[in-house]
Design a protein around this motif. Sequence first.
Motif, PDB file in Angstrom:
ATOM      1  N   GLN A 193       0.820  -1.210   0.000  1.00  0.00           N
ATOM      2  CA  GLN A 193       0.000   0.000   0.000  1.00  0.00           C
ATOM      3  C   GLN A 193       0.855   1.262   0.000  1.00  0.00           C
ATOM      4  OE1 GLN A 193      -2.427  -0.728   3.486  1.00  0.00           O
ATOM      5  NE2 GLN A 193      -4.109  -1.567   2.258  1.00  0.00           N
ATOM      6  N   THR A 194       1.879   1.296   0.865  1.00  0.00           N
ATOM      7  CA  THR A 194       2.725   2.490   0.922  1.00  0.00           C
ATOM      8  C   THR A 194       3.508   2.682  -0.374  1.00  0.00           C
ATOM      9  OG1 THR A 194       4.455   1.192   2.047  1.00  0.00           O
ATOM     10  CG2 THR A 194       2.964   2.490   3.427  1.00  0.00           C
ATOM     11  N   ASN A 195       3.946   1.583  -0.972  1.00  0.00           N
ATOM     12  CA  ASN A 195       4.675   1.686  -2.239  1.00  0.00           C
ATOM     13  C   ASN A 195       3.773   2.253  -3.332  1.00  0.00           C
ATOM     14  OD1 ASN A 195       7.020   1.004  -3.999  1.00  0.00           O
ATOM     15  ND2 ASN A 195       5.522  -0.373  -4.952  1.00  0.00           N
ATOM     16  N   GLU A 196       2.547   1.760  -3.367  1.00  0.00           N
ATOM     17  CA  GLU A 196       1.602   2.232  -4.366  1.00  0.00           C
ATOM     18  C   GLU A 196       1.311   3.720  -4.185  1.00  0.00           C
ATOM     19  OE1 GLU A 196      -2.509   0.514  -6.180  1.00  0.00           O
ATOM     20  OE2 GLU A 196      -2.494   0.806  -3.993  1.00  0.00           O
ATOM     21  N   LEU A 197       1.093   4.130  -2.945  1.00  0.00           N
ATOM     22  CA  LEU A 197       0.751   5.526  -2.669  1.00  0.00           C
ATOM     23  C   LEU A 197       1.951   6.447  -2.870  1.00  0.00           C
ATOM     24  CD1 LEU A 197      -1.517   5.002   0.478  1.00  0.00           C
ATOM     25  CD2 LEU A 197      -2.250   5.824  -1.764  1.00  0.00           C
ATOM     26  N   GLU A 198       3.133   5.995  -2.487  1.00  0.00           N
ATOM     27  CA  GLU A 198       4.336   6.823  -2.662  1.00  0.00           C
ATOM     28  C   GLU A 198       4.648   7.025  -4.142  1.00  0.00           C
ATOM     29  OE1 GLU A 198       7.272   4.814  -0.378  1.00  0.00           O
ATOM     30  OE2 GLU A 198       6.597   5.648   1.543  1.00  0.00           O
ATOM     31  N   GLN A 199       4.459   5.975  -4.952  1.00  0.00           N
ATOM     32  CA  GLN A 199       4.679   6.108  -6.388  1.00  0.00           C
ATOM     33  C   GLN A 199       3.672   7.077  -7.011  1.00  0.00           C
ATOM     34  OE1 GLN A 199       4.725   2.271  -8.280  1.00  0.00           O
ATOM     35  NE2 GLN A 199       6.850   1.824  -7.676  1.00  0.00           N
ATOM     36  N   ALA A 200       2.458   7.028  -6.531  1.00  0.00           N
ATOM     37  CA  ALA A 200       1.418   7.932  -7.048  1.00  0.00           C
ATOM     38  C   ALA A 200       1.753   9.380  -6.691  1.00  0.00           C
ATOM     39  CB  ALA A 200       0.056   7.553  -6.483  1.00  0.00           C
ATOM     40  N   ASP A 201       2.356   9.595  -5.508  1.00  0.00           N
ATOM     41  CA  ASP A 201       2.813  10.924  -5.074  1.00  0.00           C
ATOM     42  C   ASP A 201       1.713  11.973  -5.234  1.00  0.00           C
ATOM     43  OD1 ASP A 201       4.548  12.781  -4.035  1.00  0.00           O
ATOM     44  OD2 ASP A 201       5.473  13.246  -5.971  1.00  0.00           O
ATOM     45  N   VAL A 202       0.578  11.698  -4.653  1.00  0.00           N
ATOM     46  CA  VAL A 202      -0.569  12.600  -4.752  1.00  0.00           C
ATOM     47  C   VAL A 202      -0.331  13.824  -3.863  1.00  0.00           C
ATOM     48  CG1 VAL A 202      -3.056  12.822  -4.446  1.00  0.00           C
ATOM     49  CG2 VAL A 202      -2.067  10.623  -5.153  1.00  0.00           C
ATOM     50  N   SER A 203      -0.710  14.986  -4.347  1.00  0.00           N
ATOM     51  CA  SER A 203      -0.593  16.212  -3.550  1.00  0.00           C
ATOM     52  C   SER A 203      -1.978  16.801  -3.321  1.00  0.00           C
ATOM     53  CB  SER A 203       0.303  17.235  -4.253  1.00  0.00           C
ATOM     54  OG  SER A 203      -0.215  17.546  -5.533  1.00  0.00           O
ATOM     55  N   VAL A 204      -2.108  17.532  -2.216  1.00  0.00           N
ATOM     56  CA  VAL A 204      -3.386  18.155  -1.879  1.00  0.00           C
ATOM     57  C   VAL A 204      -3.726  19.216  -2.926  1.00  0.00           C
ATOM     58  CG1 VAL A 204      -4.617  19.530  -0.163  1.00  0.00           C
ATOM     59  CG2 VAL A 204      -3.044  17.739   0.582  1.00  0.00           C
ATOM     60  N   GLY A 205      -4.958  19.194  -3.447  1.00  0.00           N
ATOM     61  CA  GLY A 205      -5.406  20.154  -4.452  1.00  0.00           C
ATOM     62  C   GLY A 205      -5.114  19.737  -5.877  1.00  0.00           C
ATOM     63  N   GLU A 206      -4.420  18.609  -6.035  1.00  0.00           N
ATOM     64  CA  GLU A 206      -4.022  18.182  -7.379  1.00  0.00           C
ATOM     65  C   GLU A 206      -5.237  17.827  -8.236  1.00  0.00           C
ATOM     66  OE1 GLU A 206      -1.172  14.839  -9.606  1.00  0.00           O
ATOM     67  OE2 GLU A 206      -1.422  14.819  -7.415  1.00  0.00           O
ATOM     68  N   GLU A 207      -6.185  17.130  -7.670  1.00  0.00           N
ATOM     69  CA  GLU A 207      -7.357  16.701  -8.442  1.00  0.00           C
ATOM     70  C   GLU A 207      -8.119  17.906  -8.984  1.00  0.00           C
ATOM     71  OE1 GLU A 207     -11.013  13.513  -7.880  1.00  0.00           O
ATOM     72  OE2 GLU A 207     -10.467  14.811  -6.184  1.00  0.00           O
ATOM     73  N   GLU A 208      -8.310  18.913  -8.155  1.00  0.00           N
ATOM     74  CA  GLU A 208      -9.046  20.100  -8.590  1.00  0.00           C
ATOM     75  C   GLU A 208      -8.289  20.830  -9.710  1.00  0.00           C
ATOM     76  OE1 GLU A 208     -10.857  24.249  -6.649  1.00  0.00           O
ATOM     77  OE2 GLU A 208      -9.776  22.793  -5.396  1.00  0.00           O
ATOM     78  N   SER A 209      -6.962  20.931  -9.557  1.00  0.00           N
ATOM     79  CA  SER A 209      -6.152  21.604 -10.575  1.00  0.00           C
ATOM     80  C   SER A 209      -6.191  20.857 -11.910  1.00  0.00           C
ATOM     81  CB  SER A 209      -4.704  21.713 -10.068  1.00  0.00           C
ATOM     82  OG  SER A 209      -3.866  22.263 -11.051  1.00  0.00           O
ATOM     83  N   LEU A 210      -6.081  19.532 -11.854  1.00  0.00           N
ATOM     84  CA  LEU A 210      -6.120  18.733 -13.077  1.00  0.00           C
ATOM     85  C   LEU A 210      -7.478  18.797 -13.763  1.00  0.00           C
ATOM     86  CD1 LEU A 210      -4.143  15.560 -11.929  1.00  0.00           C
ATOM     87  CD2 LEU A 210      -3.405  17.247 -13.631  1.00  0.00           C
ATOM     88  N   ALA A 211      -8.530  18.829 -12.968  1.00  0.00           N
ATOM     89  CA  ALA A 211      -9.878  18.903 -13.542  1.00  0.00           C
ATOM     90  C   ALA A 211     -10.055  20.204 -14.324  1.00  0.00           C
ATOM     91  CB  ALA A 211     -10.922  18.784 -12.438  1.00  0.00           C
ATOM     92  N   ALA A 212      -9.512  21.302 -13.753  1.00  0.00           N
ATOM     93  CA  ALA A 212      -9.597  22.593 -14.451  1.00  0.00           C
ATOM     94  C   ALA A 212      -8.787  22.563 -15.742  1.00  0.00           C
ATOM     95  CB  ALA A 212      -9.096  23.703 -13.525  1.00  0.00           C
ATOM     96  N   GLU A 213      -7.572  21.964 -15.689  1.00  0.00           N
ATOM     97  CA  GLU A 213      -6.733  21.874 -16.889  1.00  0.00           C
ATOM     98  C   GLU A 213      -7.398  20.997 -17.953  1.00  0.00           C
ATOM     99  OE1 GLU A 213      -2.151  20.671 -18.204  1.00  0.00           O
ATOM    100  OE2 GLU A 213      -2.831  20.391 -16.131  1.00  0.00           O
ATOM    101  N   ARG A 214      -8.002  19.911 -17.528  1.00  0.00           N
ATOM    102  CA  ARG A 214      -8.690  19.038 -18.489  1.00  0.00           C
ATOM    103  C   ARG A 214      -9.832  19.781 -19.176  1.00  0.00           C
ATOM    104  NH1 ARG A 214     -11.900  13.930 -16.233  1.00  0.00           N
ATOM    105  NH2 ARG A 214     -12.982  15.646 -15.192  1.00  0.00           N
ATOM    106  N   ASN A 215     -10.534  20.571 -18.428  1.00  0.00           N
ATOM    107  CA  ASN A 215     -11.659  21.316 -18.982  1.00  0.00           C
ATOM    108  C   ASN A 215     -11.193  22.290 -20.063  1.00  0.00           C
ATOM    109  OD1 ASN A 215     -14.464  21.946 -19.025  1.00  0.00           O
ATOM    110  ND2 ASN A 215     -14.022  23.832 -17.891  1.00  0.00           N
ATOM    111  N   THR A 216     -10.036  22.910 -19.804  1.00  0.00           N
ATOM    112  CA  THR A 216      -9.489  23.856 -20.784  1.00  0.00           C
ATOM    113  C   THR A 216      -8.995  23.142 -22.039  1.00  0.00           C
ATOM    114  OG1 THR A 216      -8.815  25.348 -19.005  1.00  0.00           O
ATOM    115  CG2 THR A 216      -7.760  25.658 -21.133  1.00  0.00           C
ATOM    116  N   LEU A 217      -8.243  22.060 -21.835  1.00  0.00           N
ATOM    117  CA  LEU A 217      -7.694  21.316 -22.972  1.00  0.00           C
ATOM    118  C   LEU A 217      -8.795  20.699 -23.830  1.00  0.00           C
ATOM    119  CD1 LEU A 217      -4.697  19.530 -21.196  1.00  0.00           C
ATOM    120  CD2 LEU A 217      -4.526  21.310 -22.968  1.00  0.00           C
TER     121      LEU A 217
END
Length: 555
Positions: A193-217
């Motif tokens: 579990q820790t290996n999977e999560l560390e590789q993903a390296d998720v940051s707080v606010g990332e999902e919201e930022s990506l959603a906005a970028e996807r909408n623009t693209l």
Amino acid sequence: MLRTLYIENIAVIEKLTVDFESGLNVLTGETGAGKSIIIDAINAVMGQRTSKEIIRTGADKAFVSAQFENINSKALEKLNELGFECEDDVLILQRTLSASGKSSCKINGRPATVTMLKDIAKYLINIHGQHESYELFSPETHIDYIDSYGKCQELLNSYKEKYREYKQLKRQCSEISRDESERLREIDILSFQTNELEQADVSVGEEESLAAERNTLANFEKVFSLLNQAKMLLSGDENTNGSSEIVDMALNAVSQAAEYNPEYEEIANALNDVYYNLKDCAESISDAAENLEGDPQRLEEVEERLDLLNRLSRKYNCACDELPALTEKLTARLNELLNYDKNRNELFEKCRKAEQSALAAAQKLSQKRRKAADEFAKRVKTEMAFLNMPGVELVPQFSETELSSKGIDNIELLISANPGETPRPVAKIASGGELSRMMLAIKTVLADTDTVDTLIFDEVDTGISGSAAEKVGLKLKEVSNSCQVLCVTHQAQIAALCDNHYLIRKQVESGRTFTEVFPLDHDGRRDELARIIGGVNITDAALEHAEAMLKEYDN
């Protein structure tokens, strides 16, 4: 102290108000008149467990109210702790019992719980009845007498704090010593579990930022067209003036007009600000349009990243922004398990020190108890000798136990009722009368340490008569000098010593039974004492005897 007791629809009592005074208050009456009902009602308003069977036949509910005055500091402190106020040192406890089995409570008119009543009542009233005498049969209660007499509460509280810490650490030691295979299994799961999560390296606010970028693209062409449209409207083209040029023209016109009338300068200044704001907006839009690029590959990358975040969020049952914190938590747990031996040894050492600390506190408490127990036994022995038990011996027997919530002591009071007999457990040799007198002696000795303002003795005269009953009365009178005493009795010798005498009388009207309570004057007291002495037929001799008793104990 208890000033007023109001009872409604309790057993044979329809409505009853009793005003009590300070000193020794005695309640007498024929057997079955309802003396025990008064005690039951007080128990109810004290928050004790009460059966719905106590409700008067035909009534839907019963009600008890107790008014207290001159409340002691401990009771006031508990009231404040529970969130209640007490004006003019007056406290009113109320309890309503319904035939459905439910009850409602109030403290000074505000809603409360039965537990709250119980919590505050223990600082107001202490009821000693026949069943309390049988507490002496249980050695585990004897340690409480010693602690109360020796004022050991501060040491006991200090010990309990250390004991709680030791027990908590001991539980943790038990948990950490679980099966090794379970530890390895958890390490395997956490590692993945820790290996999977560390590789993903998720940051707080990332999902919201990506959603906005996807909408623009995803809407590149539409956004580009709209930006160019806005740019043309502001800046114009070779065929059309833009809004900024039109505003500039208006600015020139108003500026010329201001040459003839200075009042128009303010309008010209405002138009000037609008012009430059529009120019700034036009430049920003132009830059945005130039920087806007259609990037199908980046759009695909964003979509894949959002899909990963969504899968991890569902898998670990948490919001995307909570994944970084979860990663830290799982990593900390994994490190804890990997460092098992080190953590285990540290925890066991900490537990050992906590045990030593608790043991030292328990030993200190035990030393104080042993000293207090000897003094307590001597004083109780003296009181029992006064209560016509001159040959009694009372021996506090200590035995050491493992650490418990009360320390390392088992304390049992052993008694020898006659000279030369080996002291033995109370349950094996004490009669009912001896139990009552022993408990009264203990209550007398503990009177100075008891925080309550009212002591109630329910038939403490069981199994005694004659001079022993008189001695009990004198002792109750002595106790009443330091607190209010209510006593239900069948003994004339005790009743003659009271400051206030109440007659409990039962009568039948229209096929229903009613109980009433009357305060007695001198003549009423004489007649009641004569009834107790002589029974059904009150003779002149009984009346003369009663009068003599009242004169002998005249206050």
